[in-house]
Design a protein around this motif. Structure first.
Motif, PDB file in Angstrom:
ATOM      1  N   ILE A 156       0.860  -1.190   0.000  1.00  0.00           N
ATOM      2  CA  ILE A 156       0.000   0.000   0.000  1.00  0.00           C
ATOM      3  C   ILE A 156       0.889   1.230   0.000  1.00  0.00           C
ATOM      4  N   ASN A 157       1.039   1.872  -1.159  1.00  0.00           N
ATOM      5  CA  ASN A 157       1.819   3.101  -1.269  1.00  0.00           C
ATOM      6  C   ASN A 157       0.932   4.284  -0.878  1.00  0.00           C
ATOM      7  N   ASN A 158       0.918   4.563   0.413  1.00  0.00           N
ATOM      8  CA  ASN A 158       0.053   5.613   0.944  1.00  0.00           C
ATOM      9  C   ASN A 158       0.810   6.900   1.276  1.00  0.00           C
ATOM     10  N   ALA A 159       2.080   6.809   1.598  1.00  0.00           N
ATOM     11  CA  ALA A 159       2.834   7.979   2.064  1.00  0.00           C
ATOM     12  C   ALA A 159       2.828   9.091   1.023  1.00  0.00           C
ATOM     13  N   GLY A 160       2.617  10.307   1.488  1.00  0.00           N
ATOM     14  CA  GLY A 160       2.631  11.457   0.595  1.00  0.00           C
ATOM     15  C   GLY A 160       2.637  12.742   1.395  1.00  0.00           C
ATOM     16  N   ILE A 161       2.959  13.844   0.740  1.00  0.00           N
ATOM     17  CA  ILE A 161       2.974  15.146   1.405  1.00  0.00           C
ATOM     18  C   ILE A 161       2.233  16.159   0.556  1.00  0.00           C
ATOM     19  N   LEU A 162       1.750  17.214   1.222  1.00  0.00           N
ATOM     20  CA  LEU A 162       1.109  18.337   0.553  1.00  0.00           C
ATOM     21  C   LEU A 162       1.734  19.616   1.081  1.00  0.00           C
ATOM     22  N   ALA A 163       2.239  20.434   0.161  1.00  0.00           N
ATOM     23  CA  ALA A 163       2.820  21.729   0.521  1.00  0.00           C
ATOM     24  C   ALA A 163       2.161  22.801  -0.321  1.00  0.00           C
TER      25      ALA A 163
ATOM     26  N   GLY B 122       2.776 -12.611  -7.149  1.00  0.00           N
ATOM     27  CA  GLY B 122       2.167 -11.496  -7.882  1.00  0.00           C
ATOM     28  C   GLY B 122       1.553 -10.475  -6.959  1.00  0.00           C
ATOM     29  N   GLY B 123       0.497 -10.850  -6.269  1.00  0.00           N
ATOM     30  CA  GLY B 123      -0.101  -9.971  -5.271  1.00  0.00           C
ATOM     31  C   GLY B 123      -0.675  -8.693  -5.841  1.00  0.00           C
ATOM     32  N   ALA B 124      -0.576  -7.622  -5.045  1.00  0.00           N
ATOM     33  CA  ALA B 124      -1.178  -6.353  -5.441  1.00  0.00           C
ATOM     34  C   ALA B 124      -0.339  -5.188  -4.951  1.00  0.00           C
ATOM     35  N   MET B 125      -0.370  -4.113  -5.733  1.00  0.00           N
ATOM     36  CA  MET B 125       0.260  -2.850  -5.362  1.00  0.00           C
ATOM     37  C   MET B 125      -0.817  -1.777  -5.443  1.00  0.00           C
ATOM     38  N   VAL B 126      -0.992  -1.040  -4.369  1.00  0.00           N
ATOM     39  CA  VAL B 126      -2.003   0.013  -4.305  1.00  0.00           C
ATOM     40  C   VAL B 126      -1.311   1.361  -4.212  1.00  0.00           C
ATOM     41  N   ASN B 127      -1.645   2.278  -5.121  1.00  0.00           N
ATOM     42  CA  ASN B 127      -1.116   3.637  -5.071  1.00  0.00           C
ATOM     43  C   ASN B 127      -2.238   4.600  -4.713  1.00  0.00           C
ATOM     44  N   VAL B 128      -2.075   5.291  -3.598  1.00  0.00           N
ATOM     45  CA  VAL B 128      -3.074   6.269  -3.162  1.00  0.00           C
ATOM     46  C   VAL B 128      -2.832   7.574  -3.912  1.00  0.00           C
ATOM     47  N   LEU B 129      -3.774   7.923  -4.779  1.00  0.00           N
ATOM     48  CA  LEU B 129      -3.656   9.114  -5.609  1.00  0.00           C
ATOM     49  C   LEU B 129      -4.651  10.161  -5.118  1.00  0.00           C
TER      50      LEU B 129
ATOM     51  N   LEU C  40      -1.573  -7.103  -9.518  1.00  0.00           N
ATOM     52  CA  LEU C  40      -2.670  -6.147  -9.659  1.00  0.00           C
ATOM     53  C   LEU C  40      -2.203  -4.784  -9.169  1.00  0.00           C
ATOM     54  N   VAL C  41      -2.359  -3.740  -9.994  1.00  0.00           N
ATOM     55  CA  VAL C  41      -1.998  -2.386  -9.586  1.00  0.00           C
ATOM     56  C   VAL C  41      -3.277  -1.566  -9.477  1.00  0.00           C
ATOM     57  N   VAL C  42      -3.559  -1.091  -8.272  1.00  0.00           N
ATOM     58  CA  VAL C  42      -4.810  -0.390  -7.979  1.00  0.00           C
ATOM     59  C   VAL C  42      -4.539   1.090  -7.756  1.00  0.00           C
ATOM     60  N   ALA C  43      -5.259   1.937  -8.480  1.00  0.00           N
ATOM     61  CA  ALA C  43      -5.183   3.385  -8.279  1.00  0.00           C
ATOM     62  C   ALA C  43      -6.365   3.818  -7.423  1.00  0.00           C
TER      63      ALA C  43
END
Length: 235
Positions: free
Chosen positions: A75-82, A122-129, A167-170
């Protein structure tokens, strides 16, 4: 794939949506949850393995992939807002900083964990956009640009990893009721609801999550004769 019995790595897991992912995964029966954060001491959840992780630090990213070599969902959740407009005083610096985290940090995690996921079936990769993958608001122009870049990255990863059965989930969302949006007026989706929809998408093999009505409306109107990303700022 099933969430129950899975091994999941969550970035930015110490608060907001990341923390909600950790709790949601445990409730759904994940066998193990790795929780990545710059300060692991900020996470104190029984049954969770914390890992020191700044996704802009290549050594920490590689170390995380080595430690969590049994991961089958990322789960690629990390992010910043400036805040900052492109033509503002700090426009270039803000753009670089957010691209470094929201794009290059996500790319680094994908590069490190794609072989891990492949090795584990295989599994899954989730990108939080964000809905801002498709819009650009002047007060936070560089943040929007970083999410647009992350969307393009997600589409590219999806094509490259399809042969690995990954599986790549946006995940696209408007305002989520977390600290990042605490000063925003308007309807907000609970982080728990975003998590619920995302885990459902993983189990059903869906590649995209549109978590709220605002996001669905924006996506639909991208095909309009005068697209929403032009119309809203041409008045």
């Amino acid at each position: 794939m099933n969430i129950k019995g899975s091994v999941v790595f969550v970035t930015g897991a110490n608060r907001g949506l990341g923390l909600a992912f950790v709790h949601g995964l445990l409730a759904a029966g994940a066998r193990k949850v790795y929780a990545g954060a710059r300060d692991p001491a900020t996470i104190s959840i029984p049954g969770v393995q914390t890992i020191k992780l700044d996704i802009t630090n290549p050594d920490e990213v590689l170390a995380a992939a080595t430690i969590a070599a049994d991961t089958n969902i990322l789960i690629n959740n990390a992010g910043i807002l400036a805040p900052g407009a492109f033509l503002g005083e700090n426009g270039a610096a803000a753009s670089r900083r957010q691209l470094e985290t929201n794009f290059f940090g996500t790319l680094a995690m994908a590069q490190a964990f794609a072989p891990v996921l492949h090795e584990n079936g295989g599994g899954a990769m989730v990108n939080v956009l964000s809905v801002l993958s498709w819009l650009n608001l002047p007060p936070i122009g560089s943040y929007c640009a970083s999410k647009a870049a992350a969307w393009a990255l997600t589409n590219g990863l999806r094509n490259e990893l399809r042969g690995n059965r990954t599986l790549v989930v946006a995940v696209h969302a408007a305002y989520i009721d977390t600290d990042m949006a605490k000063h925003v007026e308007g309807p907000k989706t609970s982080p728990e609801e975003v998590v619920r929809q995302t885990l459902e998408a993983i189990e059903l093999g869906r590649e995209e999550v549109l978590s709220d009505d605002i996001t669905k409306k924006v996506k639909l109107e991208l095909n309009a004769e005068l697209p929403i990303y032009v119309r809203e700022w041409s008045k």
